[in-house]
Design a protein around this motif. Structure first.
Motif, PDB file in Angstrom:
ATOM      1  N   ASP A 234       0.864  -1.186   0.000  1.00  0.00           N
ATOM      2  CA  ASP A 234       0.000   0.000   0.000  1.00  0.00           C
ATOM      3  C   ASP A 234       0.898   1.233   0.000  1.00  0.00           C
ATOM      4  O   ASP A 234       0.750   2.130   0.816  1.00  0.00           O
ATOM      5  CB  ASP A 234      -0.901  -0.037   1.234  1.00  0.00           C
ATOM      6  N   TYR A 235       1.812   1.269  -0.965  1.00  0.00           N
ATOM      7  CA  TYR A 235       2.944   2.184  -0.887  1.00  0.00           C
ATOM      8  C   TYR A 235       2.552   3.644  -1.014  1.00  0.00           C
ATOM      9  O   TYR A 235       3.222   4.524  -0.475  1.00  0.00           O
ATOM     10  CB  TYR A 235       3.962   1.825  -1.977  1.00  0.00           C
ATOM     11  N   TYR A 236       1.484   3.957  -1.705  1.00  0.00           N
ATOM     12  CA  TYR A 236       1.103   5.345  -1.955  1.00  0.00           C
ATOM     13  C   TYR A 236       0.161   5.909  -0.893  1.00  0.00           C
ATOM     14  O   TYR A 236      -0.256   7.051  -0.998  1.00  0.00           O
ATOM     15  CB  TYR A 236       0.487   5.485  -3.344  1.00  0.00           C
ATOM     16  N   SER A 237      -0.162   5.112   0.113  1.00  0.00           N
ATOM     17  CA  SER A 237      -0.996   5.611   1.215  1.00  0.00           C
ATOM     18  C   SER A 237      -0.086   6.258   2.258  1.00  0.00           C
ATOM     19  O   SER A 237       0.147   5.713   3.341  1.00  0.00           O
ATOM     20  CB  SER A 237      -1.828   4.482   1.820  1.00  0.00           C
ATOM     21  N   TYR A 238       0.411   7.434   1.916  1.00  0.00           N
ATOM     22  CA  TYR A 238       1.276   8.137   2.851  1.00  0.00           C
ATOM     23  C   TYR A 238       0.565   8.396   4.172  1.00  0.00           C
ATOM     24  O   TYR A 238       1.181   8.399   5.235  1.00  0.00           O
ATOM     25  CB  TYR A 238       1.720   9.476   2.254  1.00  0.00           C
ATOM     26  N   ASP A 239      -0.739   8.629   4.106  1.00  0.00           N
ATOM     27  CA  ASP A 239      -1.484   8.906   5.339  1.00  0.00           C
ATOM     28  C   ASP A 239      -1.404   7.743   6.302  1.00  0.00           C
ATOM     29  O   ASP A 239      -1.236   7.928   7.520  1.00  0.00           O
ATOM     30  CB  ASP A 239      -2.939   9.259   5.029  1.00  0.00           C
ATOM     31  N   ARG A 240      -1.496   6.542   5.781  1.00  0.00           N
ATOM     32  CA  ARG A 240      -1.424   5.353   6.631  1.00  0.00           C
ATOM     33  C   ARG A 240      -0.050   5.259   7.288  1.00  0.00           C
ATOM     34  O   ARG A 240       0.058   4.967   8.490  1.00  0.00           O
ATOM     35  CB  ARG A 240      -1.709   4.102   5.799  1.00  0.00           C
ATOM     36  N   LEU A 241       1.002   5.523   6.525  1.00  0.00           N
ATOM     37  CA  LEU A 241       2.346   5.456   7.088  1.00  0.00           C
ATOM     38  C   LEU A 241       2.561   6.555   8.128  1.00  0.00           C
ATOM     39  O   LEU A 241       3.099   6.299   9.212  1.00  0.00           O
ATOM     40  CB  LEU A 241       3.379   5.563   5.980  1.00  0.00           C
ATOM     41  N   PHE A 242       2.122   7.783   7.820  1.00  0.00           N
ATOM     42  CA  PHE A 242       2.280   8.866   8.794  1.00  0.00           C
ATOM     43  C   PHE A 242       1.552   8.549  10.099  1.00  0.00           C
ATOM     44  O   PHE A 242       2.062   8.830  11.186  1.00  0.00           O
ATOM     45  CB  PHE A 242       1.762  10.175   8.213  1.00  0.00           C
ATOM     46  N   LEU A 511      -5.219   6.035  -3.913  1.00  0.00           N
ATOM     47  CA  LEU A 511      -4.973   7.438  -4.214  1.00  0.00           C
ATOM     48  C   LEU A 511      -6.280   8.190  -4.436  1.00  0.00           C
ATOM     49  O   LEU A 511      -6.440   9.328  -3.972  1.00  0.00           O
ATOM     50  CB  LEU A 511      -4.063   7.570  -5.429  1.00  0.00           C
ATOM     51  N   ARG A 512      -7.244   7.573  -5.120  1.00  0.00           N
ATOM     52  CA  ARG A 512      -8.536   8.238  -5.327  1.00  0.00           C
ATOM     53  C   ARG A 512      -9.269   8.415  -4.000  1.00  0.00           C
ATOM     54  O   ARG A 512      -9.968   9.419  -3.807  1.00  0.00           O
ATOM     55  CB  ARG A 512      -9.375   7.438  -6.324  1.00  0.00           C
ATOM     56  N   ARG A 513      -9.104   7.467  -3.075  1.00  0.00           N
ATOM     57  CA  ARG A 513      -9.679   7.651  -1.734  1.00  0.00           C
ATOM     58  C   ARG A 513      -9.099   8.893  -1.083  1.00  0.00           C
ATOM     59  O   ARG A 513      -9.834   9.730  -0.531  1.00  0.00           O
ATOM     60  CB  ARG A 513      -9.394   6.419  -0.863  1.00  0.00           C
ATOM     61  N   GLN A 514      -7.780   9.035  -1.145  1.00  0.00           N
ATOM     62  CA  GLN A 514      -7.135  10.180  -0.517  1.00  0.00           C
ATOM     63  C   GLN A 514      -7.505  11.488  -1.218  1.00  0.00           C
ATOM     64  O   GLN A 514      -7.679  12.524  -0.557  1.00  0.00           O
ATOM     65  CB  GLN A 514      -5.619   9.978  -0.542  1.00  0.00           C
ATOM     66  N   ILE A 515      -7.628  11.446  -2.539  1.00  0.00           N
ATOM     67  CA  ILE A 515      -8.047  12.640  -3.271  1.00  0.00           C
ATOM     68  C   ILE A 515      -9.455  13.054  -2.842  1.00  0.00           C
ATOM     69  O   ILE A 515      -9.723  14.253  -2.611  1.00  0.00           O
ATOM     70  CB  ILE A 515      -7.985  12.372  -4.791  1.00  0.00           C
ATOM     71  N   ALA A 516     -10.351  12.096  -2.718  1.00  0.00           N
ATOM     72  CA  ALA A 516     -11.725  12.407  -2.309  1.00  0.00           C
ATOM     73  C   ALA A 516     -11.755  12.994  -0.903  1.00  0.00           C
ATOM     74  O   ALA A 516     -12.478  13.969  -0.640  1.00  0.00           O
ATOM     75  CB  ALA A 516     -12.590  11.154  -2.392  1.00  0.00           C
ATOM     76  N   GLU A 517     -10.995  12.422   0.006  1.00  0.00           N
ATOM     77  CA  GLU A 517     -10.944  12.950   1.375  1.00  0.00           C
ATOM     78  C   GLU A 517     -10.384  14.368   1.380  1.00  0.00           C
ATOM     79  O   GLU A 517     -10.873  15.235   2.127  1.00  0.00           O
ATOM     80  CB  GLU A 517     -10.098  12.040   2.261  1.00  0.00           C
TER      81      GLU A 517
END
Length: 531
Positions: A234-242, A511-517
Motif C-alpha cells: 500500500d505504498y502510496y498511502s502516505y497517510d497510513r504510514l504517517f 490514491l482516489r480515496r485520498q483525493i476524495a478525502e
C-alpha cells in the motif's frame, strides 16, 4: 559536555621516529593537532590539505575516521569526502613531497575556520597545533544543531566514526535515514528507536527514514519513531504510514522543500488532512536554493502549522561543485532546536522539535520572539491588540557576513534591516516591531548573508480572539492551487509515467480515496475560511 578522549600532542617517541625517517627521505612530515580553544580538548574537524595543483596528498592514519559512503550504497568514497577534504579526529599526519601546500580546518558554522600556507622542505618535520575559536556558542544559548537528512549505511561498529564525522561538522543530532522506494531500500540502519541511537557527550546519531518516496507525490522523512515503517503493498498511502509513525512516537514531513518529485501534491493531500509535522525547508538539492518558501507559505497561509527543518541529503546534494558534481557535505544545511535550560538528550531535543522551536540555516543565526514567545508557540491576542516582535540575526562578519534581516507576516515583509543601516552590522542585525492585529497570522524571521547563506525560522502563530492564523487574502488562490495539485495527480493516474518507480496506477484506488478525502477538506475550508 564533550567526552572525546584527551590526547597529548603526538607522542614524542613517534615524532622522533618520524623525524629520523623524514631525514632519510625527500618527503616532509606534517604532524597536526586540533583543539577546541574553549576547552583545550582535541576536537574532530574537517580538513582540506592540497598541493599547488589542488590535489590531496597521501594521508597517514586517516583510516581512523574512514567510513564507506556512496549513492545507493555504492562505494564511491571512504577516506576522502566528495570535495577532497577528510575528517580528522583531533590530529592527523601527512607525508608531503617538497612544495607549497594549503591547509584549511573547519568545524561547522559556529567555529572560525583556520587556514595556512605551508612550505614543505625535503626531510623537514612540521608540527602544527591549531586552536579553533567559536564566533558564537549556540548550545550556551540553548540551541542545538541537527541535520535531518544523512544517508550512510551503518552497523554498530561504525557508530563512533560516523559520530565523529557529524561532530566534525558540529552537528549535535545526526539523523541517518534508511531510504526506500517501491522496490527496495538502502542505507540500512541496524535498529530503530533507542536501540539504534548512539551518543557521546552532546553529540548523537539517531535513525530515521526517507520512505515512502515516489515521483508522483514526493519524498517523505520520518524521525524519532521506534521502528521502521514500510507498507509496500500500500505504498502510496502516505497517510497510513504517517499515522503509524505517529503511533510509534515519531514525526513525519516532506523532503526537498516539497519542490521535487511533485512533493507539493503529497503535501496537499496530507497537510490538509493533518498528517504532516514539518517541511524540509532548507537544502541545496533544488535549483536556485537553498530556501524555497512557495509551498511552505501556502500551507501556513491556509492555517496549518509546519515546523521548518533542514538537511544536507548527504551524499546526494550540496553547495557548489567539484569535477562537475555537487560537493555534498554533512550539515551544509542544518536546523537548530531550542532546548532552553533543559539538559541535552534525545528526549529533550525531540520534545523541543515536536514543539516547533526551530530555525533552519545554511550559515546565519536567526532568532525570533513574539510577545516573548519563540517559534512554534501560539500567542493569544485580542482584536486590536499590539504584539511585540523581536528578530535578531548573527554572523561572523567575514565567512558569514550578514546582509539583511526581515520579519515576515503572512508571507509579506513587515519590517527589515540591512547591514548598511545605522546601528546595524555584518555581525549583528536587529528588528523590533509593535504590530496591531485584527486577525490571526503567522510571523517568521528570515536572514541572509552571502549568496547561498540564508536562515528562516518556524513561525510564531498569533491567534486573535481564539481564532486561527490563516491569511484571508490568499485563501481562494491557495485552495485553487491545492485543487490543481489533485487534478495533476488524477492526470498521472490516467496517463501513468514510464519510469520504473512510477507505480501510482497500481495504487489508483487508494490514491482516489485520498483525493476524495482531501476534496472534502477543501470544500470545508472554502466554506469556513473564504472571506
Amino acid at each position: 559536555m564533550q567526552v572525546w578522549p584527551r590526547r597529548a600532542p603526538l607522542l614524542a617517541l613517534f615524532a622522533l621516529g618520524v623525524a629520523i625517517s623524514a631525514q632519510t627521505s625527500r618527503e616532509a612530515m606534517l604532524l597536526v593537532n586540533i583543539h577546541d580553544a574553549a576547552t583545550g580538548d582535541p576536537t574532530p574537524a574537517r580538513v582540506w590539505l592540497t598541493d599547488a595543483r589542488g590535489e590531496t596528498p597521501a594521508i597517514l592514519g586517516i583510516d581512523q575516521l574512514a567510513v564507506m559512503w556512496g549513492r545507493f550504497d555504492r562505494p564511491e568514497g571512504y577516506a576522502l569526502q566528495p570535495d577532497g577534504s577528510f575528517y580528522a579526529d583531533g590530529s592527523f599526519q601527512a607525508r608531503l613531497p617538497p612544495g607549497d601546500y594549503t591547509l584549511r580546518i573547519e568545524k561547522g558554522y559556529e567555529y572560525e575556520p583556520r587556514s595556512e600556507t605551508i612550505e614543505a622542505k625535503a626531510g623537514a618535520l612540521l608540527e602544527r597545533d591549531y586552536r579553533l575559536d567559536r564566533w558564537i556558542d549556540m548550545p550556551a544559548r540553548g540551541w542545538y544543531s541537527a541535520d535531518d537528512h544523512i544517508h550512510i549505511r551503518r552497523s554498530p561498529r561504525e557508530n563512533a566514526k560516523i559520530l565523529r564525522w557529524t561532530a566534525a561538522e558540529d552537528i549535535h543530532v545526526g539523523n541517518l535515514l534508511q531510504m526506500g522506494d517501491f522496490w527496495n531500500y538502502v542505507y540500512g540502519q541496524y535498529s530503530f528507536g533507542n536501540a539504534g541511537r548512539y551518543r557521546e557527550g552532546d553529540y548523537l546519531l539517531s535513525p530515521g527514514q526517507e520512505e515512502p518516496r515516489t515521483p508522483e507525490i514526493g519524498h517523505t522523512i520520518s524521525l524519532g519513531a521506534n521502528d521502521f515503517v514500510r507498507f509496500q503493498e500500500d505504498y502510496y498511502s502516505y497517510d497510513r504510514l504517517f499515522d503509524r509513525v505517529h503511533e510509534l512516537g515519531g514525526l513525519s514531513g516532506f523532503a526537498h522543500q516539497g519542490m521535487s518529485f511533485h512533493g507539493y501534491r503529497g503535501m496537499t493531500m496530507n497537510v490538509l488532512r493533518g498528517k504532516v509535522d514539518f517541511l524540509e525547508l532548507v537544502q541545496f538539492c533544488v535549483a536556485n536554493g537553498p530556501i524555497h518558501t512557495e509551498h511552505y507559505y501556502r500551507f501556513l497561509d491556509l492555517g496549518f502549522p509546519l515546523t521548518a527543518l533542514a538537511g544536507s541529503d548527504f551524499p546526494w546534494c550540496g553547495r557548489g561543485s567539484r569535477d562537475g558534481q555537487r560537493s555534498s557535505r554533512i550539515g551544509d544545511a542544518r536546523f537548530y532546536t531550542y532546548l532552553g535550560g533543559d539538559e541535552f538528550s534525545f528526549e529533550s531535543w525531540f520534545r523541543a522539535l515536536k514543539a516547533g522551536r526551530t530555525f533552519a540555516t545554511t550559515g546565519p543565526v536567526v532568532e525570533l520572539t513574539v510577545n516573548g514567545m519563540r517559534p512554534g508557540s501560539t500567542v493569544e491576542a485580542g482584536k486590536g491588540d499590539a504584539v511585540r516582535i523581536v528578530a535578531k540575526a548573527y554572523g561572523d562578519g567575514e565567512q558569514i557576513p550578514l546582509q539583511g534581516l526581515e520579519i515576515i507576516g503572512h508571507g509579506r515583509t513587515l519590517a527589515k534591516a540591512k547591514a548598511s543601516d545605522a546601528g546595524q552590522s555584518a555581525k549583528n542585525l536587529a528588528v523590533e516591531l509593535e504590530l496591531p492585529v485584527e486577525h490571526g497570522l503567522w510571523i517568521a524571521a528570515r536572514a541572509d548573508a552571502l549568496p547561498g547563506q540564508l536562515a528562516h525560522t518556524t513561525p510564531v502563530y498569533v491567534s486573535v480572539d481564539g481564532g486561527g492564523f490563516h491569511n484571508p487574502a490568499t485563501v481562494g488562490q491557495n485552495l485553487d492551487r491545492c485543487e490543481q495539485d489533485l487534478q495533476g495527480l488524477e492526470q498521472e493516474l490516467r496517463e501513468p509515467g514510464d519510469q520504473l518507480d512510477s507505480q501510482a496506477s497500481r495504487h489508483a484506488a487508494e490514491l482516489r480515496r485520498q483525493i476524495a478525502e482531501t476534496r472534502a477538506v477543501l470544500a470545508s475550508l472554502r466554506e469556513r475560511l473564504a472571506p
